[in-house]
Design an enzyme around this catalytic site. Structure first.
Site, PDB file in Angstrom:
ATOM      1  N   SER A  31      10.717 -35.326   4.269  1.00 39.17           N
ATOM      2  CA  SER A  31      11.351 -34.821   5.491  1.00 39.17           C
ATOM      3  C   SER A  31      10.391 -34.720   6.669  1.00 39.17           C
ATOM      4  CB  SER A  31      11.970 -33.440   5.226  1.00 39.17           C
ATOM      5  OG  SER A  31      11.065 -32.612   4.534  1.00 39.17           O
ATOM      6  N   ARG A  32       9.109 -34.472   6.371  1.00 34.48           N
ATOM      7  CA  ARG A  32       8.143 -34.216   7.447  1.00 34.48           C
ATOM      8  C   ARG A  32       6.816 -34.901   7.152  1.00 34.48           C
ATOM      9  NH1 ARG A  32       6.387 -29.015   7.367  1.00 34.48           N
ATOM     10  NH2 ARG A  32       7.391 -28.494   5.391  1.00 34.48           N
ATOM     11  N   VAL A  67      10.484 -30.226  -6.527  1.00 38.49           N
ATOM     12  CA  VAL A  67       9.936 -31.227  -7.466  1.00 38.49           C
ATOM     13  C   VAL A  67       9.407 -30.604  -8.752  1.00 38.49           C
ATOM     14  CG1 VAL A  67       9.320 -33.164  -5.955  1.00 38.49           C
ATOM     15  CG2 VAL A  67       7.729 -31.239  -6.213  1.00 38.49           C
ATOM     16  N   ASN A  85       4.484 -37.526  -3.050  1.00 39.53           N
ATOM     17  CA  ASN A  85       3.814 -37.035  -1.841  1.00 39.53           C
ATOM     18  C   ASN A  85       3.970 -35.529  -1.631  1.00 39.53           C
ATOM     19  OD1 ASN A  85       2.985 -37.230   1.209  1.00 39.53           O
ATOM     20  ND2 ASN A  85       5.039 -36.350   1.207  1.00 39.53           N
ATOM     21  N   SER A 116      -6.232 -36.264  -2.393  1.00 35.59           N
ATOM     22  CA  SER A 116      -6.869 -35.767  -1.167  1.00 35.59           C
ATOM     23  C   SER A 116      -8.372 -35.970  -1.279  1.00 35.59           C
ATOM     24  CB  SER A 116      -6.587 -34.276  -0.992  1.00 35.59           C
ATOM     25  OG  SER A 116      -7.430 -33.738   0.010  1.00 35.59           O
ATOM     26  N   TYR A 119      -5.631 -25.968  -4.855  1.00 40.64           N
ATOM     27  CA  TYR A 119      -5.265 -27.253  -4.243  1.00 40.64           C
ATOM     28  C   TYR A 119      -6.187 -28.378  -4.752  1.00 40.64           C
ATOM     29  CZ  TYR A 119      -4.113 -30.515  -0.435  1.00 40.64           C
ATOM     30  OH  TYR A 119      -3.715 -31.605   0.301  1.00 40.64           O
TER      31      TYR A 119
HETATM   32  P1  NAP Z   1       3.717 -31.160   5.254  1.00 43.61           P
HETATM   33  O1  NAP Z   1       3.738 -31.631   6.670  1.00 43.61           O
HETATM   34  O2  NAP Z   1       3.539 -29.704   4.966  1.00 43.61           O
HETATM   35  O3  NAP Z   1       5.066 -31.695   4.518  1.00 43.61           O
HETATM   36  C1  NAP Z   1       5.266 -31.366   3.179  1.00 43.61           C
HETATM   37  C2  NAP Z   1       6.503 -32.069   2.665  1.00 43.61           C
HETATM   38  O4  NAP Z   1       6.662 -31.756   1.273  1.00 43.61           O
HETATM   39  C3  NAP Z   1       7.793 -31.623   3.344  1.00 43.61           C
HETATM   40  O5  NAP Z   1       8.666 -32.712   3.373  1.00 43.61           O
HETATM   41  C4  NAP Z   1       8.321 -30.534   2.386  1.00 43.61           C
HETATM   42  O6  NAP Z   1       9.738 -30.322   2.481  1.00 43.61           O
HETATM   43  C5  NAP Z   1       7.944 -31.157   1.063  1.00 43.61           C
HETATM   44  N1  NAP Z   1       7.825 -30.204  -0.040  1.00 43.61           N
HETATM   45  C6  NAP Z   1       7.020 -29.115  -0.136  1.00 43.61           C
HETATM   46  N2  NAP Z   1       7.193 -28.487  -1.309  1.00 43.61           N
HETATM   47  C7  NAP Z   1       8.144 -29.187  -1.978  1.00 43.61           C
HETATM   48  C8  NAP Z   1       8.775 -29.033  -3.244  1.00 43.61           C
HETATM   49  N3  NAP Z   1       8.452 -28.015  -4.067  1.00 43.61           N
HETATM   50  N4  NAP Z   1       9.726 -29.924  -3.602  1.00 43.61           N
HETATM   51  C9  NAP Z   1      10.077 -30.948  -2.774  1.00 43.61           C
HETATM   52  N5  NAP Z   1       9.491 -31.150  -1.576  1.00 43.61           N
HETATM   53  C10 NAP Z   1       8.544 -30.277  -1.172  1.00 43.61           C
HETATM   54  O7  NAP Z   1       2.551 -31.881   4.430  1.00 43.61           O
HETATM   55  P2  NAP Z   1       1.705 -33.205   4.769  1.00 43.61           P
HETATM   56  O8  NAP Z   1       0.496 -32.822   5.533  1.00 43.61           O
HETATM   57  O9  NAP Z   1       2.596 -34.277   5.262  1.00 43.61           O
HETATM   58  O10 NAP Z   1       1.187 -33.568   3.295  1.00 43.61           O
HETATM   59  C11 NAP Z   1       1.856 -34.493   2.462  1.00 43.61           C
HETATM   60  C12 NAP Z   1       0.994 -34.723   1.225  1.00 43.61           C
HETATM   61  O11 NAP Z   1      -0.283 -35.234   1.613  1.00 43.61           O
HETATM   62  C13 NAP Z   1       0.723 -33.451   0.418  1.00 43.61           C
HETATM   63  O12 NAP Z   1       0.695 -33.754  -0.954  1.00 43.61           O
HETATM   64  C14 NAP Z   1      -0.657 -33.055   0.879  1.00 43.61           C
HETATM   65  O13 NAP Z   1      -1.317 -32.265  -0.077  1.00 43.61           O
HETATM   66  C15 NAP Z   1      -1.298 -34.409   1.056  1.00 43.61           C
HETATM   67  N6  NAP Z   1      -2.466 -34.401   1.946  1.00 43.61           N
HETATM   68  C16 NAP Z   1      -2.346 -33.985   3.234  1.00 43.61           C
HETATM   69  C17 NAP Z   1      -3.475 -33.992   4.049  1.00 43.61           C
HETATM   70  C18 NAP Z   1      -3.433 -33.553   5.480  1.00 43.61           C
HETATM   71  O14 NAP Z   1      -4.501 -33.489   6.102  1.00 43.61           O
HETATM   72  N7  NAP Z   1      -2.281 -33.271   6.046  1.00 43.61           N
HETATM   73  C19 NAP Z   1      -4.706 -34.420   3.531  1.00 43.61           C
HETATM   74  C20 NAP Z   1      -4.774 -34.841   2.208  1.00 43.61           C
HETATM   75  C21 NAP Z   1      -3.650 -34.827   1.420  1.00 43.61           C
HETATM   76  P3  NAP Z   1      10.369 -29.339   3.620  1.00 43.61           P
HETATM   77  O15 NAP Z   1      10.317 -30.110   4.925  1.00 43.61           O
HETATM   78  O16 NAP Z   1      11.768 -29.103   3.157  1.00 43.61           O
HETATM   79  O17 NAP Z   1       9.541 -28.111   3.650  1.00 43.61           O
END
Ligand code: NAP
Length: 248
Positions: free
Chosen positions: A15-16, A65, A91, A143, A156
């Site tokens: 979604s985001r 999930v 993801n 990550s 994490y």
């Molecule tokens: P984000 O903007 O917080 O988005 C998280 C997404 O996951 C949203 O779509 C959320 O749904 C969904 N979600 C959360 N908990 C869930 C659950 N229990 N079941 C189903 N869906 C769930 O995060 P992001 O920054 O895009 O990160 C995406 C992935 O990349 C994550 O695994 C994160 O750890 C990894 N990552 C991110 C970074 C970074 O710098 N941002 C760096 C390394 C790795 P809702 O919209 O409904 O809340």
């Protein structure tokens, strides 16, 4: 890169942020997309509309999930409504940061359950239909901190390091069946997740990035799309860093 027309992708947390960019990139390449989300219906509806505008079949499925029934229902949506599952991107992820000595047990469990167990449950549900088709591309979102550690993030970092072990193990199990399993390790990507960081932590992180900028969700989506493509069929068990050099 070749077309993904005729393929169906499942993306958790679509979604985001990074997940949304992955959904859109796969759809631009022609894949039908099923994505899950936790509870942000407004964001999910927006992503769903954008996917449909790209002319592909798309579904948004609300569900946790970490719930085995929800993970199974997500994969079933692709198999029953969109003709199969060819690509799975694990993801969905959350953070519950705190120093180890004050980290609550429930925050440890929540992060492990969502980030690590959630990916296991989706892979378990996807493997059978992928094996039947003798084709599959699984990409797990790890990550940069999985390999380096990060203060305040033992839950994490454990989940993201666990994903790498799971990726390599499943790659070995599935190697002969046309199914590849890889991980992507993003660095600091500008999303809602990192927007929650204090300014000082953000500045400190930026100073360690040779590319001298935060990454974008699209930077990560391009790498995921490559690993999810037919052409990446001889790449498995790998961790691809998308971090502007941060993890070197
Ligand atoms: P984000 O903007 O917080 O988005 C998280 C997404 O996951 C949203 O779509 C959320 O749904 C969904 N979600 C959360 N908990 C869930 C659950 N229990 N079941 C189903 N869906 C769930 O995060 P992001 O920054 O895009 O990160 C995406 C992935 O990349 C994550 O695994 C994160 O750890 C990894 N990552 C991110 C970074 C970074 O710098 N941002 C760096 C390394 C790795 P809702 O919209 O409904 O809340």
């Amino acid at each position: 890169m070749g077309s993904m027309t005729g393929k169906t992708a499942v993306v958790t947390g679509g979604s985001r942020g990074i997940g949304r960019a992955i959904c859109l990139e796969l759809a631009r390449r022609g894949a039908n997309v099923v994505f899950s989300y936790a509870g942000n219906t407004a964001a999910a509806e927006k992503t769903l509309a954008e996917l449909k505008e790209l002319g592909v079949e798309a579904r948004a499925v609300q569900g946790d999930v970490a719930d085995p029934a929800a993970a199974k229902a997500l994969i079933d949506t692709a198999v029953k409504e969109l003709g199969g599952i060819h690509i799975l991107v694990n993801n969905a992820g959350i953070t519950r940061d705190n120093l180890a000595m004050v980290l609550k047990e429930e925050d440890f469990d929540a992060v492990i359950n969502t980030n690590l167990k959630g990916a296991f449950l989706c892979m378990k549900a996807a493997i059978r239909p992928m094996m039947k088709a003798r084709y599959g591309r699984i990409v797990n979102m790890s990550s940069v901190v999985a390999l380096r550690g990060n203060p305040g993030q033992i839950n994490y970092c454990a989940s993201k390091a666990g994903l790498i072990g799971m990726t390599k193990s499943l790659a070995k199990e599935m190697g002969a069946r046309g199914i590849t399993v890889n991980a992507v390790a993003p660095g600091y990507i500008a999303t809602d997740m990192t927007a929650a960081l204090p300014d000082a932590a953000r500045e400190a992180m930026l100073s360690t990035i040779p590319a001298n900028r935060p990454g974008t969700p699209e930077d990560v989506a391009a790498a995921v799309a490559f690993l999810a493509s037919e052409e990446a069929g001889y790449i498995t068990g790998q961790v691809l860093s998308v971090d502007g050099g941060m993890g070197m």
